[in-house]
Design a protein around this motif. Structure first.
Motif, PDB file in Angstrom:
ATOM      1  N   PRO A  21     -17.892 -13.820-105.139  1.00  0.00           N
ATOM      2  CA  PRO A  21     -16.503 -13.436-105.403  1.00  0.00           C
ATOM      3  C   PRO A  21     -15.945 -12.366-104.462  1.00  0.00           C
ATOM      4  CG  PRO A  21     -17.671 -13.689-107.471  1.00  0.00           C
ATOM      5  CD  PRO A  21     -18.697 -13.805-106.385  1.00  0.00           C
ATOM      6  N   ASP A  22     -16.809 -11.564-103.824  1.00  0.00           N
ATOM      7  CA  ASP A  22     -16.301 -10.563-102.885  1.00  0.00           C
ATOM      8  C   ASP A  22     -16.382 -11.034-101.434  1.00  0.00           C
ATOM      9  OD1 ASP A  22     -19.035 -10.430-102.622  1.00  0.00           O
ATOM     10  OD2 ASP A  22     -19.184  -8.266-102.915  1.00  0.00           O
ATOM     11  N   GLY A  23     -16.647 -12.335-101.232  1.00  0.00           N
ATOM     12  CA  GLY A  23     -16.617 -12.906 -99.893  1.00  0.00           C
ATOM     13  C   GLY A  23     -17.929 -12.893 -99.148  1.00  0.00           C
ATOM     14  N   CYS A  24     -19.014 -12.449 -99.787  1.00  0.00           N
ATOM     15  CA  CYS A  24     -20.329 -12.424 -99.132  1.00  0.00           C
ATOM     16  C   CYS A  24     -20.939 -13.823 -99.126  1.00  0.00           C
ATOM     17  CB  CYS A  24     -21.278 -11.479 -99.848  1.00  0.00           C
ATOM     18  SG  CYS A  24     -20.852  -9.735 -99.677  1.00  0.00           S
ATOM     19  N   ALA A  25     -21.574 -14.173 -98.021  1.00  0.00           N
ATOM     20  CA  ALA A  25     -22.254 -15.461 -97.898  1.00  0.00           C
ATOM     21  C   ALA A  25     -23.729 -15.287 -98.241  1.00  0.00           C
ATOM     22  CB  ALA A  25     -22.109 -16.001 -96.488  1.00  0.00           C
ATOM     23  N   VAL A  26     -24.204 -16.057 -99.213  1.00  0.00           N
ATOM     24  CA  VAL A  26     -25.597 -15.935 -99.661  1.00  0.00           C
ATOM     25  C   VAL A  26     -26.565 -16.195 -98.512  1.00  0.00           C
ATOM     26  CG1 VAL A  26     -27.340 -16.848-101.230  1.00  0.00           C
ATOM     27  CG2 VAL A  26     -24.985 -16.532-102.035  1.00  0.00           C
ATOM     28  N   GLU A  27     -26.339 -17.260 -97.765  1.00  0.00           N
ATOM     29  CA  GLU A  27     -27.270 -17.620 -96.697  1.00  0.00           C
ATOM     30  C   GLU A  27     -27.297 -16.567 -95.591  1.00  0.00           C
ATOM     31  OE1 GLU A  27     -29.419 -19.995 -97.025  1.00  0.00           O
ATOM     32  OE2 GLU A  27     -28.505 -20.548 -98.945  1.00  0.00           O
ATOM     33  N   GLY A  60     -14.489 -15.455 -97.774  1.00  0.00           N
ATOM     34  CA  GLY A  60     -15.587 -15.630 -96.842  1.00  0.00           C
ATOM     35  C   GLY A  60     -15.657 -17.060 -96.370  1.00  0.00           C
ATOM     36  N   THR A  61     -16.217 -17.254 -95.177  1.00  0.00           N
ATOM     37  CA  THR A  61     -16.403 -18.592 -94.634  1.00  0.00           C
ATOM     38  C   THR A  61     -17.814 -18.710 -94.074  1.00  0.00           C
ATOM     39  OG1 THR A  61     -15.672 -18.041 -92.383  1.00  0.00           O
ATOM     40  CG2 THR A  61     -13.969 -18.677 -93.972  1.00  0.00           C
ATOM     41  N   GLY A  62     -18.272 -19.948 -93.936  1.00  0.00           N
ATOM     42  CA  GLY A  62     -19.575 -20.212 -93.356  1.00  0.00           C
ATOM     43  C   GLY A  62     -20.426 -21.053 -94.278  1.00  0.00           C
ATOM     44  N   ALA A  85     -14.886  -9.034 -91.010  1.00  0.00           N
ATOM     45  CA  ALA A  85     -16.168  -8.943 -90.300  1.00  0.00           C
ATOM     46  C   ALA A  85     -16.647 -10.342 -89.932  1.00  0.00           C
ATOM     47  CB  ALA A  85     -17.210  -8.243 -91.163  1.00  0.00           C
ATOM     48  N   GLU A  86     -17.285 -10.451 -88.770  1.00  0.00           N
ATOM     49  CA  GLU A  86     -17.826 -11.722 -88.307  1.00  0.00           C
ATOM     50  C   GLU A  86     -19.310 -11.543 -87.969  1.00  0.00           C
ATOM     51  OE1 GLU A  86     -15.401 -12.626 -84.945  1.00  0.00           O
ATOM     52  OE2 GLU A  86     -13.610 -13.090 -86.146  1.00  0.00           O
ATOM     53  N   TYR A  87     -20.106 -12.528 -88.339  1.00  0.00           N
ATOM     54  CA  TYR A  87     -21.547 -12.506 -88.106  1.00  0.00           C
ATOM     55  C   TYR A  87     -21.920 -13.801 -87.393  1.00  0.00           C
ATOM     56  CZ  TYR A  87     -21.018  -9.114 -91.885  1.00  0.00           C
ATOM     57  OH  TYR A  87     -20.606  -8.066 -92.665  1.00  0.00           O
ATOM     58  N   THR A 121     -17.942 -15.336 -91.834  1.00  0.00           N
ATOM     59  CA  THR A 121     -16.954 -14.264 -91.835  1.00  0.00           C
ATOM     60  C   THR A 121     -16.802 -13.742 -93.260  1.00  0.00           C
ATOM     61  OG1 THR A 121     -14.952 -15.551 -92.327  1.00  0.00           O
ATOM     62  CG2 THR A 121     -15.684 -15.477 -90.019  1.00  0.00           C
ATOM     63  N   GLN A 122     -16.394 -12.494 -93.362  1.00  0.00           N
ATOM     64  CA  GLN A 122     -16.031 -11.910 -94.650  1.00  0.00           C
ATOM     65  C   GLN A 122     -14.793 -11.062 -94.463  1.00  0.00           C
ATOM     66  OE1 GLN A 122     -18.678  -9.014 -96.378  1.00  0.00           O
ATOM     67  NE2 GLN A 122     -17.708  -9.124 -98.392  1.00  0.00           N
ATOM     68  N   THR A 123     -13.810 -11.270 -95.303  1.00  0.00           N
ATOM     69  CA  THR A 123     -12.617 -10.422 -95.350  1.00  0.00           C
ATOM     70  C   THR A 123     -12.616  -9.694 -96.688  1.00  0.00           C
ATOM     71  OG1 THR A 123     -11.386 -11.956 -93.944  1.00  0.00           O
ATOM     72  CG2 THR A 123     -10.112 -10.374 -95.235  1.00  0.00           C
ATOM     73  N   PHE A 124     -12.457  -8.386 -96.649  1.00  0.00           N
ATOM     74  CA  PHE A 124     -12.521  -7.601 -97.877  1.00  0.00           C
ATOM     75  C   PHE A 124     -11.590  -6.404 -97.770  1.00  0.00           C
ATOM     76  CE2 PHE A 124     -15.745  -6.167 -94.939  1.00  0.00           C
ATOM     77  CZ  PHE A 124     -15.684  -4.795 -94.978  1.00  0.00           C
TER      78      PHE A 124
END
Length: 227
Positions: A15-21, A7-9, A176-178, A186-189
């Motif tokens: 650990p699964d690429g999710c962004a807390v914010e 994940g980015t941002g 996925a992009e938000y 972004t999150q790649t999973f």
């Protein structure tokens, strides 16, 4: 970081690429209404993979009691009002108690690892009361198709499934992009599409069976103990 996930941002990434914010500001959508219509009023819900409380808080507002479970301490720090917050991988959870409702959302059942899927559903089965319900969120039938695609939310952000790429053994890598006015995540999973038969077989292996489809598109399912 789990294999195949990133994940980015801004802010912490789980650990699964999710962004807390991202999930702090992401709205709950119609999930709380679907859940509330399928379970008894005031039920005690074990929410597996609660994240930052996106759905938790909406359920609490509807009068449910919620025990929130997530593997990310940073996510759980954002949860307010739950009966308890428990920081652990879902597959390791064994509280020695049963709940009116067990909730497994966020397409977690589509994990690329069949062994992990079995462990997640086992966790659901060992925590649901004999007369309780397990609510599971599935991907839509066309989730991996018609890509790229995007949805512009009236609240001012865009959700885009940017790519779906096969990585072997029936598994796809999804990006996925938000995009918000002030930030992008972004999150790649990795995700494994499941037919209805594959899904029901996985439930049966955990001692569960489908009781009802809760949405017209079949993305939310209510299961009960098979016995």
């Amino acid at each position: 970081m789990r294999e195949g996930h990133q994940g980015t941002g801004p802010g912490a990434i789980t650990p699964d690429g999710c962004a807390v914010e991202l999930y702090v500001r992401f709205p709950p959508g119609d999930e709380p209404d679907v859940i509330a219509a399928a379970v008894p009023a005031g039920a005690h819900i074990l929410e597996l993979g609660s994240g930052a409380g996106r759905v938790t808080h909406a359920l609490l507002e509807r009068g449910f009691r919620v025990t929130a479970v997530d593997e990310s301490a940073e996510m759980l720090e954002r949860v307010r009002g739950a009966e308890r917050t428990i920081c652990t991988p879902i597959e390791d959870l064994d509280l020695g108690e049963r709940f009116d409702v067990v909730l497994l959302g966020s397409f977690l059942v589509h994990t690329a690892d069949p062994g992990l899927r079995h462990a997640l559903l086992d966790a659901c089965a060992r925590h649901v009361a004999p007369d309780g319900r397990v609510l599971i969120q599935r991907e839509g039938a066309d989730y991996h198709e018609n890509v790229p695609r995007e949805r512009v939310d009236p609240r001012g952000f865009t959700v885009r499934i940017a790519s779906v790429e096969p990585v072997g053994d029936g598994v796809n890598s999804v990006r996925a992009e938000y995009t918000f006015p002030d930030a992008t995540w972004t999150q790649t999973f990795r995700s494994r599409p499941l037919t209805k038969e594959q899904f029901e077989t996985a439930l049966a292996q955990a001692g569960l069976r489908v009781d009802a489809e809760l949405t017209d598109d079949g993305t939310w399912v209510r299961a009960v103990p098979a016995g």
